[in-house]
Design a protein around this motif. Structure first.
Motif, PDB file in Angstrom:
ATOM      1  N   ARG A 109       0.835  -1.207   0.000  1.00  0.00           N
ATOM      2  CA  ARG A 109       0.000   0.000   0.000  1.00  0.00           C
ATOM      3  C   ARG A 109       0.865   1.251   0.000  1.00  0.00           C
ATOM      4  NH1 ARG A 109      -1.900  -2.410   4.658  1.00  0.00           N
ATOM      5  NH2 ARG A 109      -1.288  -0.535   5.774  1.00  0.00           N
ATOM      6  N   GLU A 110       0.266   2.355  -0.443  1.00  0.00           N
ATOM      7  CA  GLU A 110       0.979   3.630  -0.485  1.00  0.00           C
ATOM      8  C   GLU A 110       1.394   4.081   0.908  1.00  0.00           C
ATOM      9  OE1 GLU A 110       0.426   8.152  -2.240  1.00  0.00           O
ATOM     10  OE2 GLU A 110      -1.327   6.870  -2.034  1.00  0.00           O
ATOM     11  N   ASP A 111       0.512   3.921   1.907  1.00  0.00           N
ATOM     12  CA  ASP A 111       0.861   4.361   3.257  1.00  0.00           C
ATOM     13  C   ASP A 111       2.026   3.544   3.816  1.00  0.00           C
ATOM     14  OD1 ASP A 111      -1.257   2.258   3.388  1.00  0.00           O
ATOM     15  OD2 ASP A 111      -0.959   2.450   5.548  1.00  0.00           O
ATOM     16  N   ALA A 112       2.108   2.268   3.466  1.00  0.00           N
ATOM     17  CA  ALA A 112       3.234   1.440   3.906  1.00  0.00           C
ATOM     18  C   ALA A 112       4.532   1.917   3.239  1.00  0.00           C
ATOM     19  CB  ALA A 112       2.973  -0.022   3.586  1.00  0.00           C
ATOM     20  N   PHE A 113       4.445   2.307   1.964  1.00  0.00           N
ATOM     21  CA  PHE A 113       5.629   2.841   1.278  1.00  0.00           C
ATOM     22  C   PHE A 113       6.091   4.135   1.946  1.00  0.00           C
ATOM     23  CE2 PHE A 113       7.632   5.659  -1.779  1.00  0.00           C
ATOM     24  CZ  PHE A 113       8.720   4.874  -2.148  1.00  0.00           C
ATOM     25  N   ARG A 114       5.152   5.032   2.254  1.00  0.00           N
ATOM     26  CA  ARG A 114       5.516   6.301   2.915  1.00  0.00           C
ATOM     27  C   ARG A 114       6.189   6.034   4.260  1.00  0.00           C
ATOM     28  NH1 ARG A 114       0.388   8.067   1.425  1.00  0.00           N
ATOM     29  NH2 ARG A 114      -0.267   7.975   3.590  1.00  0.00           N
ATOM     30  N   ARG A 115       5.631   5.112   5.042  1.00  0.00           N
ATOM     31  CA  ARG A 115       6.212   4.768   6.337  1.00  0.00           C
ATOM     32  C   ARG A 115       7.624   4.185   6.146  1.00  0.00           C
ATOM     33  NH1 ARG A 115       2.092   2.553   8.004  1.00  0.00           N
ATOM     34  NH2 ARG A 115       2.497   0.426   7.330  1.00  0.00           N
ATOM     35  N   HIS A 116       7.779   3.344   5.139  1.00  0.00           N
ATOM     36  CA  HIS A 116       9.083   2.754   4.831  1.00  0.00           C
ATOM     37  C   HIS A 116      10.115   3.846   4.558  1.00  0.00           C
ATOM     38  CE1 HIS A 116      12.144   0.293   2.836  1.00  0.00           C
ATOM     39  NE2 HIS A 116      12.045   1.087   1.778  1.00  0.00           N
ATOM     40  N   THR A 117       9.749   4.853   3.769  1.00  0.00           N
ATOM     41  CA  THR A 117      10.704   5.914   3.437  1.00  0.00           C
ATOM     42  C   THR A 117      11.033   6.790   4.641  1.00  0.00           C
ATOM     43  OG1 THR A 117       8.969   7.418   2.658  1.00  0.00           O
ATOM     44  CG2 THR A 117      10.032   5.998   1.002  1.00  0.00           C
ATOM     45  N   GLN A 118      10.149   6.830   5.610  1.00  0.00           N
ATOM     46  CA  GLN A 118      10.422   7.620   6.822  1.00  0.00           C
ATOM     47  C   GLN A 118      11.298   6.852   7.803  1.00  0.00           C
ATOM     48  OE1 GLN A 118       6.452   8.464   8.141  1.00  0.00           O
ATOM     49  NE2 GLN A 118       6.160  10.105   6.657  1.00  0.00           N
ATOM     50  N   GLU A 119      11.174   5.530   7.814  1.00  0.00           N
ATOM     51  CA  GLU A 119      11.849   4.723   8.832  1.00  0.00           C
ATOM     52  C   GLU A 119      13.144   4.066   8.366  1.00  0.00           C
ATOM     53  OE1 GLU A 119       8.808   1.984  10.027  1.00  0.00           O
ATOM     54  OE2 GLU A 119       7.631   3.542  11.036  1.00  0.00           O
ATOM     55  N   LYS A 120      13.283   3.784   7.088  1.00  0.00           N
ATOM     56  CA  LYS A 120      14.455   3.045   6.590  1.00  0.00           C
ATOM     57  C   LYS A 120      15.558   4.015   6.189  1.00  0.00           C
ATOM     58  CE  LYS A 120      16.612  -0.373   4.352  1.00  0.00           C
ATOM     59  NZ  LYS A 120      16.796  -1.585   3.953  1.00  0.00           N
ATOM     60  N   LEU A 121      16.681   3.895   6.875  1.00  0.00           N
ATOM     61  CA  LEU A 121      17.833   4.724   6.574  1.00  0.00           C
ATOM     62  C   LEU A 121      18.264   4.476   5.135  1.00  0.00           C
ATOM     63  CD1 LEU A 121      19.715   6.739   7.953  1.00  0.00           C
ATOM     64  CD2 LEU A 121      21.241   4.827   8.460  1.00  0.00           C
ATOM     65  N   GLY A 122      18.483   5.522   4.390  1.00  0.00           N
ATOM     66  CA  GLY A 122      18.890   5.395   2.997  1.00  0.00           C
ATOM     67  C   GLY A 122      17.729   5.446   2.015  1.00  0.00           C
ATOM     68  N   CYS A 123      16.501   5.336   2.503  1.00  0.00           N
ATOM     69  CA  CYS A 123      15.339   5.340   1.603  1.00  0.00           C
ATOM     70  C   CYS A 123      14.480   6.593   1.771  1.00  0.00           C
ATOM     71  CB  CYS A 123      14.484   4.087   1.838  1.00  0.00           C
ATOM     72  SG  CYS A 123      15.294   2.556   1.328  1.00  0.00           S
ATOM     73  N   GLN A 124      14.977   7.577   2.520  1.00  0.00           N
ATOM     74  CA  GLN A 124      14.182   8.780   2.793  1.00  0.00           C
ATOM     75  C   GLN A 124      13.762   9.505   1.526  1.00  0.00           C
ATOM     76  OE1 GLN A 124      16.997   8.047   4.411  1.00  0.00           O
ATOM     77  NE2 GLN A 124      16.513   8.032   6.585  1.00  0.00           N
ATOM     78  N   TYR A 125      14.573   9.449   0.470  1.00  0.00           N
ATOM     79  CA  TYR A 125      14.242  10.149  -0.770  1.00  0.00           C
ATOM     80  C   TYR A 125      13.884   9.174  -1.890  1.00  0.00           C
ATOM     81  CZ  TYR A 125      16.364  13.859   1.915  1.00  0.00           C
ATOM     82  OH  TYR A 125      16.658  14.756   2.910  1.00  0.00           O
ATOM     83  N   ALA A 126      13.562   7.961  -1.511  1.00  0.00           N
ATOM     84  CA  ALA A 126      13.257   6.927  -2.505  1.00  0.00           C
ATOM     85  C   ALA A 126      11.977   7.253  -3.256  1.00  0.00           C
ATOM     86  CB  ALA A 126      13.120   5.568  -1.827  1.00  0.00           C
ATOM     87  N   ARG A 127      11.933   6.798  -4.481  1.00  0.00           N
ATOM     88  CA  ARG A 127      10.727   6.919  -5.303  1.00  0.00           C
ATOM     89  C   ARG A 127      10.160   5.526  -5.499  1.00  0.00           C
ATOM     90  NH1 ARG A 127      11.309  11.147  -9.977  1.00  0.00           N
ATOM     91  NH2 ARG A 127       9.951   9.566 -10.810  1.00  0.00           N
ATOM     92  N   PRO A 128       8.829   5.439  -5.665  1.00  0.00           N
ATOM     93  CA  PRO A 128       8.229   4.120  -5.863  1.00  0.00           C
ATOM     94  C   PRO A 128       8.072   3.773  -7.347  1.00  0.00           C
ATOM     95  CG  PRO A 128       6.500   5.709  -5.521  1.00  0.00           C
ATOM     96  CD  PRO A 128       7.805   6.463  -5.420  1.00  0.00           C
ATOM     97  N   ALA A 129       8.058   2.508  -7.607  1.00  0.00           N
ATOM     98  CA  ALA A 129       7.612   1.984  -8.900  1.00  0.00           C
ATOM     99  C   ALA A 129       6.378   1.157  -8.558  1.00  0.00           C
ATOM    100  CB  ALA A 129       8.683   1.115  -9.543  1.00  0.00           C
ATOM    101  N   ILE A 130       5.245   1.552  -9.085  1.00  0.00           N
ATOM    102  CA  ILE A 130       4.003   0.857  -8.767  1.00  0.00           C
ATOM    103  C   ILE A 130       3.765  -0.207  -9.831  1.00  0.00           C
ATOM    104  CG2 ILE A 130       1.534   1.108  -8.315  1.00  0.00           C
ATOM    105  CD1 ILE A 130       2.171   4.123  -7.799  1.00  0.00           C
ATOM    106  N   SER A 131       3.553  -1.432  -9.376  1.00  0.00           N
ATOM    107  CA  SER A 131       3.286  -2.520 -10.322  1.00  0.00           C
ATOM    108  C   SER A 131       1.861  -3.018 -10.123  1.00  0.00           C
ATOM    109  CB  SER A 131       4.295  -3.656 -10.153  1.00  0.00           C
ATOM    110  OG  SER A 131       4.222  -4.207  -8.859  1.00  0.00           O
ATOM    111  N   TYR A 132       1.235  -3.339 -11.232  1.00  0.00           N
ATOM    112  CA  TYR A 132      -0.144  -3.824 -11.231  1.00  0.00           C
ATOM    113  C   TYR A 132      -0.141  -5.234 -11.804  1.00  0.00           C
ATOM    114  CZ  TYR A 132      -1.093   1.106 -10.564  1.00  0.00           C
ATOM    115  OH  TYR A 132      -1.108   2.380 -10.071  1.00  0.00           O
ATOM    116  N   GLY A 133      -0.691  -6.165 -11.049  1.00  0.00           N
ATOM    117  CA  GLY A 133      -0.687  -7.559 -11.465  1.00  0.00           C
ATOM    118  C   GLY A 133      -1.805  -7.900 -12.429  1.00  0.00           C
TER     119      GLY A 133
END
Length: 158
Positions: A109-133
């Motif tokens: 989910r998008e909110d999980a990605f946002r939380r990941h970028t806030q908590e994971k060192l090195g990923c603060q400025y990460a961008r997502p690639a959204i994949s659709y199955g």
């Protein structure tokens, strides 16, 4: 009508999915208790569909709220508060993934990605690639005239 034209059932979507400014919307077949419609793959679209089409009070999250079961086909998760069902449907039933381009972690989910970028060192400025199955359909809403599109086999339900 559309079924006669294509020989298959049309993709039924909520008229509310027609955006004000975006021209494309992604949908996935709803498997909630025999539903024949497609649901948008964003949180607010799932919540609105569950509320309008299935009578789920998606704002009910208080401790006093009775828990209900997810009625998505083949879902055996424990009952949960109705307000948690949209997140559950997004995580467990829709084939949409948010992939961190920095560390390659896959999130549901998008909110999980946002939380990941806030908590994971090195990923603060990460961008997502959204994949659709498989099963996710992109609909060009500019082609929907009068509530339906023959070219896309789509019909809007008010």
């Amino acid at each position: 009508m559309l079924q006669d034209h294509f020989g298959v059932n049309p993709i039924l979507i909520d008229q509310d999915l027609l955006p004000d400014n975006d021209v494309k919307v992604k949908v996935y077949p709803c498997s909630w208790d025999g539903c024949t419609m497609h649901v948008g793959v964003e949180h607010k679209q799932v919540a609105k569909h569950l509320q309008q089409r299935h009578g789920v009070n998606t704002s009910a999250t208080s401790e006093e709220t009775d828990k209900i079961s997810c009625l998505w086909m083949n879902c055996f998760d424990s009952p949960m508060k109705p307000g948690n069902l949209p997140r559950h449907v997004l995580s467990a039933h829709l084939p949409v993934r948010w992939n961190c381009l920095t560390c390659r972690k896959q999130l549901s989910r998008e909110d999980a990605f946002r939380r990941h970028t806030q908590e994971k060192l090195g990923c603060q400025y990460a961008r997502p690639a959204i994949s659709y199955g498989d099963g996710v359909v992109e609909i060009d809403t500019e082609c929907i005239v009068g509530g339906w599109s023959i070219d896309q086999n789509v019909m809007c339900i008010p």
